[in-house]
Design an enzyme around this catalytic site. Sequence first.
Site, PDB file in Angstrom:
ATOM      1  N   CYS A  62      -0.828 -12.996  -1.988  1.00  0.00           N
ATOM      2  CA  CYS A  62      -0.499 -12.869  -0.569  1.00  0.00           C
ATOM      3  C   CYS A  62      -1.677 -12.278   0.200  1.00  0.00           C
ATOM      4  O   CYS A  62      -1.987 -12.711   1.317  1.00  0.00           O
ATOM      5  CB  CYS A  62       0.739 -12.002  -0.394  1.00  0.00           C
ATOM      6  SG  CYS A  62       2.220 -12.620  -1.234  1.00  0.00           S
ATOM      7  N   GLY A  94     -24.050  -0.375  28.005  1.00  0.00           N
ATOM      8  CA  GLY A  94     -24.298   1.019  28.352  1.00  0.00           C
ATOM      9  C   GLY A  94     -23.007   1.814  28.436  1.00  0.00           C
ATOM     10  O   GLY A  94     -22.076   1.613  27.662  1.00  0.00           O
ATOM     11  N   THR A 148       0.820  -1.207   0.000  1.00  0.00           N
ATOM     12  CA  THR A 148       0.000   0.000   0.000  1.00  0.00           C
ATOM     13  C   THR A 148       0.856   1.261   0.000  1.00  0.00           C
ATOM     14  O   THR A 148       1.860   1.349   0.704  1.00  0.00           O
ATOM     15  CB  THR A 148      -0.922   0.019   1.231  1.00  0.00           C
ATOM     16  OG1 THR A 148      -1.781  -1.113   1.179  1.00  0.00           O
ATOM     17  CG2 THR A 148      -1.765   1.284   1.265  1.00  0.00           C
ATOM     18  N   ILE A 170     -25.586  -2.900  25.068  1.00  0.00           N
ATOM     19  CA  ILE A 170     -26.002  -3.706  26.222  1.00  0.00           C
ATOM     20  C   ILE A 170     -25.194  -3.314  27.452  1.00  0.00           C
ATOM     21  O   ILE A 170     -25.711  -3.287  28.569  1.00  0.00           O
ATOM     22  CB  ILE A 170     -25.852  -5.208  25.903  1.00  0.00           C
ATOM     23  CG1 ILE A 170     -26.858  -5.611  24.807  1.00  0.00           C
ATOM     24  CG2 ILE A 170     -26.064  -6.056  27.158  1.00  0.00           C
ATOM     25  CD1 ILE A 170     -26.730  -7.039  24.348  1.00  0.00           C
ATOM     26  N   TRP A 219       0.810   2.620   5.907  1.00  0.00           N
ATOM     27  CA  TRP A 219      -0.062   1.743   6.694  1.00  0.00           C
ATOM     28  C   TRP A 219       0.499   0.326   6.753  1.00  0.00           C
ATOM     29  O   TRP A 219      -0.214  -0.650   6.537  1.00  0.00           O
ATOM     30  CB  TRP A 219      -1.493   1.742   6.144  1.00  0.00           C
ATOM     31  CG  TRP A 219      -2.087   3.092   5.982  1.00  0.00           C
ATOM     32  CD1 TRP A 219      -2.454   3.700   4.825  1.00  0.00           C
ATOM     33  CD2 TRP A 219      -2.366   4.038   7.031  1.00  0.00           C
ATOM     34  NE1 TRP A 219      -2.946   4.958   5.076  1.00  0.00           N
ATOM     35  CE2 TRP A 219      -2.900   5.194   6.431  1.00  0.00           C
ATOM     36  CE3 TRP A 219      -2.211   4.011   8.415  1.00  0.00           C
ATOM     37  CZ2 TRP A 219      -3.288   6.306   7.153  1.00  0.00           C
ATOM     38  CZ3 TRP A 219      -2.590   5.131   9.143  1.00  0.00           C
ATOM     39  CH2 TRP A 219      -3.127   6.256   8.521  1.00  0.00           C
ATOM     40  N   PRO A 249       0.718   5.828  -0.119  1.00  0.00           N
ATOM     41  CA  PRO A 249      -0.147   6.922   0.345  1.00  0.00           C
ATOM     42  C   PRO A 249      -1.312   7.214  -0.598  1.00  0.00           C
ATOM     43  O   PRO A 249      -2.413   7.541  -0.149  1.00  0.00           O
ATOM     44  CB  PRO A 249       0.818   8.110   0.434  1.00  0.00           C
ATOM     45  CG  PRO A 249       2.152   7.490   0.701  1.00  0.00           C
ATOM     46  CD  PRO A 249       2.147   6.198  -0.062  1.00  0.00           C
ATOM     47  N   GLU A 308      -6.621  -5.165   3.785  1.00  0.00           N
ATOM     48  CA  GLU A 308      -6.715  -6.392   2.974  1.00  0.00           C
ATOM     49  C   GLU A 308      -7.924  -6.349   2.041  1.00  0.00           C
ATOM     50  O   GLU A 308      -8.563  -7.360   1.767  1.00  0.00           O
ATOM     51  CB  GLU A 308      -6.790  -7.659   3.846  1.00  0.00           C
ATOM     52  CG  GLU A 308      -5.901  -7.683   5.048  1.00  0.00           C
ATOM     53  CD  GLU A 308      -4.416  -7.649   4.736  1.00  0.00           C
ATOM     54  OE1 GLU A 308      -4.070  -7.634   3.552  1.00  0.00           O
ATOM     55  OE2 GLU A 308      -3.617  -7.624   5.672  1.00  0.00           O
ATOM     56  N   GLY A 309      -8.246  -5.155   1.564  1.00  0.00           N
ATOM     57  CA  GLY A 309      -9.374  -4.972   0.665  1.00  0.00           C
ATOM     58  C   GLY A 309     -10.562  -4.390   1.391  1.00  0.00           C
ATOM     59  O   GLY A 309     -11.086  -4.984   2.332  1.00  0.00           O
TER      60      GLY A 309
END
Length: 390
Positions: free
Chosen positions: A244, A345, A138, A343, A168, A140, A369-370
């Site tokens: 991969c 709260g 990946t 639940i 990332w 930018p 990963e997509g």
Amino acid sequence: MPRTPVGPLELLAVDHLLGDEERAIQATVRKVVDERVRPNIAQWFEEATIPRELAREFGALGLLGMHFDGYGCAGTNAVSYGLACMELEAGDSGVRSLVSVQGSLAMYSIYRWGSEEQKQEWLPRMAAGELVGCFGLTEPDFGSNPGGMRTRARRDGDEWVLDGTKMWITNGSIADVAIVWARTEDGFGGFIVPTDTPGFSAPKITSKLSLRASVTSELVLESVRLPAGARLPEVHSLRGPLSCLDEARFGIVFGSLGAARDCLETAIAYSREREVFDRPIAGFQLTQKKLADMALELQKGFLLALHLGRLKDAGRLEARQVSLGKLNNVREAIAIARECRTILGANGVTLEYPVLRHANNLESVLTYEGTSEVHTLVIGQALTGVGAFS
């Protein structure tokens, strides 16, 4: 009289669908998570760190590249790997990411596309956790469209020279070796880059609100010189990195269910203890509807994951089927985490309970990963025969 409750993955009595070895591996990983991760994960998340020594600990257990054969890898089946991912992510998505990036991205790149010499040099030490790997694809400006990458690799005599930036990248700042994908004169290439190579740097990305118990980095390559043998010889196209990613996505199909299960188990236990209007909230119809709906989606997701695992073990799993699994299971997992928060709260927004930590992490899992949008289009193309990517 109250009856003995069943677990959220026990309603359909699917335990018989797993083999003895698969159940044993799952139980072993669950025990490790209970003892090593759960007591510390809130602190790691709050401090935005993860101990590097976890890699060695997981390596000693055989979790790194566990579904590969040879080179110090455990050689388990795909379902066992998926179950391990589920237990790891029940602890935290960042912990599962450490394992899946090491095995299904960095190690798999070498295992699938490397030479025998490269495999012998790198895989045993990575399987043992002695070396930590990362996966640089990946950029930018190019995530969902890796074909637009700007990182370049050019020949200079007997060497390769790499220039570019990746973004990332999980494990980047703690990695000993990076698998970097770049444009070449003959298409695209993958390169094994020791992170102490001059010109390579990996500044850590900070101020994250998600996957905080995970190291995320930028990779900067400035005239990084590598020997000719650093290139993965068996791939010259985007087929390499995309294969991969399919490996990593498979782990997410199971892993995301672990986060969802942990949230649901937490919400059920809380509902039985928390009293409102002089009775446990577990006894209110709206609470039971929420729990029933979430348990239903969790069971369906597990059956989907298990089916994909059996297809993978039979050598029949297709990329578009992995897209089905990731799209459904991550989408349902994040919905379960958010509903469980209601639940609990106000208690649900603290690190005393895991639900909002899981929900925050799953925001990243939904994207990496997509993205869910890309997987939707993969499925749409499979159904119509018409591509909608551009």
